[in-house]
Design a protein around this motif. Structure first.
Motif, PDB file in Angstrom:
ATOM      1  N   GLY A   1      10.922  -7.887   4.798  1.00  0.00           N
ATOM      2  CA  GLY A   1       9.773  -7.256   4.162  1.00  0.00           C
ATOM      3  C   GLY A   1       9.921  -7.217   2.661  1.00  0.00           C
ATOM      4  N   LEU A   2       8.798  -7.373   1.952  1.00  0.00           N
ATOM      5  CA  LEU A   2       8.807  -7.362   0.493  1.00  0.00           C
ATOM      6  C   LEU A   2       7.442  -6.894   0.011  1.00  0.00           C
ATOM      7  N   GLU A   3       7.436  -5.908  -0.889  1.00  0.00           N
ATOM      8  CA  GLU A   3       6.194  -5.386  -1.442  1.00  0.00           C
ATOM      9  C   GLU A   3       6.323  -5.249  -2.953  1.00  0.00           C
ATOM     10  N   LEU A   4       5.244  -5.544  -3.660  1.00  0.00           N
ATOM     11  CA  LEU A   4       5.206  -5.422  -5.116  1.00  0.00           C
ATOM     12  C   LEU A   4       4.726  -4.033  -5.490  1.00  0.00           C
ATOM     13  N   TYR A   5       5.522  -3.331  -6.292  1.00  0.00           N
ATOM     14  CA  TYR A   5       5.138  -1.995  -6.761  1.00  0.00           C
ATOM     15  C   TYR A   5       4.436  -2.114  -8.107  1.00  0.00           C
ATOM     16  N   LEU A   6       3.330  -1.386  -8.255  1.00  0.00           N
ATOM     17  CA  LEU A   6       2.586  -1.342  -9.506  1.00  0.00           C
ATOM     18  C   LEU A   6       2.516   0.096  -9.991  1.00  0.00           C
ATOM     19  N   LYS A   7       2.738   0.309 -11.266  1.00  0.00           N
ATOM     20  CA  LYS A   7       2.557   1.634 -11.826  1.00  0.00           C
ATOM     21  C   LYS A   7       1.092   2.042 -11.695  1.00  0.00           C
ATOM     22  N   GLU A   8       0.853   3.347 -11.681  1.00  0.00           N
ATOM     23  CA  GLU A   8      -0.501   3.839 -11.420  1.00  0.00           C
ATOM     24  C   GLU A   8      -1.493   3.354 -12.461  1.00  0.00           C
ATOM     25  N   THR A   9      -1.112   3.401 -13.742  1.00  0.00           N
ATOM     26  CA  THR A   9      -2.014   2.927 -14.790  1.00  0.00           C
ATOM     27  C   THR A   9      -2.272   1.430 -14.661  1.00  0.00           C
ATOM     28  N   LEU A  10      -1.253   0.669 -14.291  1.00  0.00           N
ATOM     29  CA  LEU A  10      -1.411  -0.768 -14.127  1.00  0.00           C
ATOM     30  C   LEU A  10      -2.272  -1.084 -12.913  1.00  0.00           C
ATOM     31  N   ALA A  11      -2.123  -0.321 -11.851  1.00  0.00           N
ATOM     32  CA  ALA A  11      -2.952  -0.530 -10.660  1.00  0.00           C
ATOM     33  C   ALA A  11      -4.430  -0.286 -10.975  1.00  0.00           C
TER      34      ALA A  11
ATOM     35  N   THR B   1      -5.821  -0.692 -13.897  1.00  0.00           N
ATOM     36  CA  THR B   1      -6.264  -1.814 -14.724  1.00  0.00           C
ATOM     37  C   THR B   1      -6.593  -3.030 -13.875  1.00  0.00           C
ATOM     38  N   LEU B   2      -5.779  -3.282 -12.859  1.00  0.00           N
ATOM     39  CA  LEU B   2      -5.999  -4.430 -11.975  1.00  0.00           C
ATOM     40  C   LEU B   2      -7.002  -4.124 -10.865  1.00  0.00           C
ATOM     41  N   LYS B   3      -7.476  -2.863 -10.789  1.00  0.00           N
ATOM     42  CA  LYS B   3      -8.469  -2.441  -9.806  1.00  0.00           C
ATOM     43  C   LYS B   3      -7.975  -2.641  -8.376  1.00  0.00           C
ATOM     44  N   VAL B   4      -6.739  -2.211  -8.149  1.00  0.00           N
ATOM     45  CA  VAL B   4      -6.163  -2.239  -6.805  1.00  0.00           C
ATOM     46  C   VAL B   4      -5.668  -0.836  -6.474  1.00  0.00           C
ATOM     47  N   PRO B   5      -5.611  -0.471  -5.201  1.00  0.00           N
ATOM     48  CA  PRO B   5      -5.139   0.875  -4.831  1.00  0.00           C
ATOM     49  C   PRO B   5      -3.688   1.090  -5.266  1.00  0.00           C
ATOM     50  N   TYR B   6      -3.432   2.274  -5.786  1.00  0.00           N
ATOM     51  CA  TYR B   6      -2.054   2.613  -6.174  1.00  0.00           C
ATOM     52  C   TYR B   6      -1.293   3.098  -4.956  1.00  0.00           C
ATOM     53  N   ARG B   7      -0.080   2.589  -4.776  1.00  0.00           N
ATOM     54  CA  ARG B   7       0.804   3.025  -3.705  1.00  0.00           C
ATOM     55  C   ARG B   7       2.194   3.244  -4.275  1.00  0.00           C
ATOM     56  N   SER B   8       2.764   4.369  -3.968  1.00  0.00           N
ATOM     57  CA  SER B   8       4.110   4.687  -4.451  1.00  0.00           C
ATOM     58  C   SER B   8       5.134   3.813  -3.742  1.00  0.00           C
ATOM     59  N   ARG B   9       6.361   3.826  -4.260  1.00  0.00           N
ATOM     60  CA  ARG B   9       7.432   3.068  -3.605  1.00  0.00           C
ATOM     61  C   ARG B   9       7.653   3.580  -2.183  1.00  0.00           C
ATOM     62  N   SER B  10       7.558   4.892  -1.998  1.00  0.00           N
ATOM     63  CA  SER B  10       7.744   5.458  -0.656  1.00  0.00           C
ATOM     64  C   SER B  10       6.667   4.968   0.301  1.00  0.00           C
ATOM     65  N   ALA B  11       5.423   4.870  -0.188  1.00  0.00           N
ATOM     66  CA  ALA B  11       4.338   4.390   0.664  1.00  0.00           C
ATOM     67  C   ALA B  11       4.535   2.919   1.025  1.00  0.00           C
ATOM     68  N   LEU B  12       4.987   2.115   0.068  1.00  0.00           N
ATOM     69  CA  LEU B  12       5.238   0.703   0.341  1.00  0.00           C
ATOM     70  C   LEU B  12       6.393   0.540   1.327  1.00  0.00           C
ATOM     71  N   ALA B  13       7.434   1.342   1.147  1.00  0.00           N
ATOM     72  CA  ALA B  13       8.575   1.273   2.064  1.00  0.00           C
ATOM     73  C   ALA B  13       8.167   1.699   3.472  1.00  0.00           C
ATOM     74  N   ARG B  14       7.338   2.713   3.563  1.00  0.00           N
ATOM     75  CA  ARG B  14       6.885   3.173   4.877  1.00  0.00           C
ATOM     76  C   ARG B  14       6.034   2.102   5.559  1.00  0.00           C
ATOM     77  N   ARG B  15       5.260   1.347   4.773  1.00  0.00           N
ATOM     78  CA  ARG B  15       4.472   0.264   5.354  1.00  0.00           C
ATOM     79  C   ARG B  15       5.375  -0.774   6.002  1.00  0.00           C
ATOM     80  N   ILE B  16       6.495  -1.093   5.358  1.00  0.00           N
ATOM     81  CA  ILE B  16       7.429  -2.062   5.925  1.00  0.00           C
ATOM     82  C   ILE B  16       8.040  -1.525   7.214  1.00  0.00           C
ATOM     83  N   VAL B  17       8.473  -0.256   7.191  1.00  0.00           N
ATOM     84  CA  VAL B  17       9.102   0.348   8.371  1.00  0.00           C
ATOM     85  C   VAL B  17       8.117   0.407   9.541  1.00  0.00           C
TER      86      VAL B  17
END
Length: 335
Positions: free
Chosen positions: A159-169, A171-187
């Motif tokens: 599993g591999l997920e790209l983390y984006l800072k909230e301000t950067l997310a 700017t790119l108009k994508v949902p912000y997800r914390s590292r914990s949320a991304l890790a939970r998605r993999i699990v």
């Protein structure tokens, strides 16, 4: 290209993921996989395209469109094949061990999506922490035991997920997800693909959060680092029939690992580390996992503990004078 496709590695890769992508996307994937197998030095998409001869077939931009489009949309199906293959190499009755963490990859360039300044832990460098310009990735690996070499294992990325800072997310108009949320998605993805297997996830203290730990899948247990100041409580007493008021959610306070780790005869020698001692408790970490019994183990290293002097140095790297760890499986020991 034919050399790659007929090799044992090429046959394995193509067989594992065959049928997941459409025919045009599969052709793009084959060119990139072939270029990756041949590349040496800098590992870049451009090097893969030149090495495989893909640039002579279609324009570079079409391969980048494939990476951000078809491959990105089907990546969970590709990971699912890898997860199931890795699990098939672990004995049926054995626990599947997964390690999960995040890392900052140093990158340069203004057009790299997700690039920003990230704080990177570097315990082996001169300074304990440093800031890098690059991308931050949350990754997971499955530990595959090697039967020919007992005690050794092979790491398989699952599993591999790209983390984006909230301000950067934003700017790119994508949902912000914390590292914990991304890790939970993999699990959750691993647990869905392996519903009948027992899974044990090892993480660091950055993932001891509500988002990652609450409502875990029934076949997943997590082992990680615990805050030394985390307050532990006993189980709540059973409600008395006829008693007014809501049932209690926690029992009397036990204390934090820092306050419980006092010199006493309860310290036992560490089973794997000479000169270290351990002590264990079972309790509830109510602020993060209410009503969930945790096994907590505190590790004490007396040889690293002592009064600070003008010439003494801060405990460096992974070894600290006092550390605490937890397991969501309160019935089994950590060691």
């Amino acid at each position: 290209m034919d050399t790659f496709l007929t090799s044992s590695f090429g046959t394995f890769v193509m067989t594992l993921w065959h049928g997941v992508l459409s025919a045009p996307s599969w052709q793009n994937f084959t060119y990139l996989a072939y270029g990756w197998a041949l590349a040496w030095g800098r590992q870049t998409i451009t090097a893969y395209l030149w090495g495989s001869g893909a640039a002579q077939v279609k324009h570079f931009s079409r391969y980048y469109a494939f990476l951000g489009g078809a491959l990105s949309q089907r990546r969970y199906a590709l990971w699912a094949r890898v997860i199931r293959f890795g699990a098939s190499l672990v004995p049926a009755g054995a626990v599947i061990h997964i390690r999960l963490d995040d890392a900052t990859m140093k990158k340069t360039g203004r057009h790299i999506q997700g690039a920003a300044h990230y704080r990177n832990g570097a315990g082996t460098a001169r300074q304990e922490y440093r800031t890098l310009w690059g991308i931050n990735l949350v990754w997971a690996i499955m530990r595959l035991p090697l039967t020919r070499w007992p005690g050794h294992s092979l790491s398989l990325p699952i599993g591999l997920e790209l983390y984006l800072k909230e301000t950067l997310a934003k700017t790119l108009k994508v949902p912000y997800r914390s590292r914990s949320a991304l890790a939970r998605r993999i699990v959750d993805h691993v647990a869905t693909e392996l519903p009948t297997r027992h899974i044990r996830v090892a993480t660091d203290g950055g993932y001891a959060t509500k988002v990652f730990l609450r409502e875990l899948p029934h076949n997943v247990h997590v082992v990680g680092r615990l805050l030394l100041t985390a307050q532990l409580y006993q189980q709540p007493p059973k409600p008395v029939q006829g008693q007014r008021g809501a049932p209690r959610k926690k029992g009397p306070g036990i204390g934090s690992p820092k306050t419980l780790a006092t010199p006493s005869a309860a310290w036992q020698p560490h089973p794997q580390e000479a000169g270290a001692f351990i002590q264990s408790w079972v309790g509830i970490w109510h602020s993060v996992l209410p009503r969930q019994l945790l096994r907590v183990v505190v590790v004490w290293r007396p040889h690293l503990d002592g009064p600070a002097t003008p010439t003494s140095q801060k405990a460096f790297g992974r070894l600290k004078p006092l550390e605490a760890f937890f397991s969501t499986d309160g019935s089994s020991p950590l060691f």
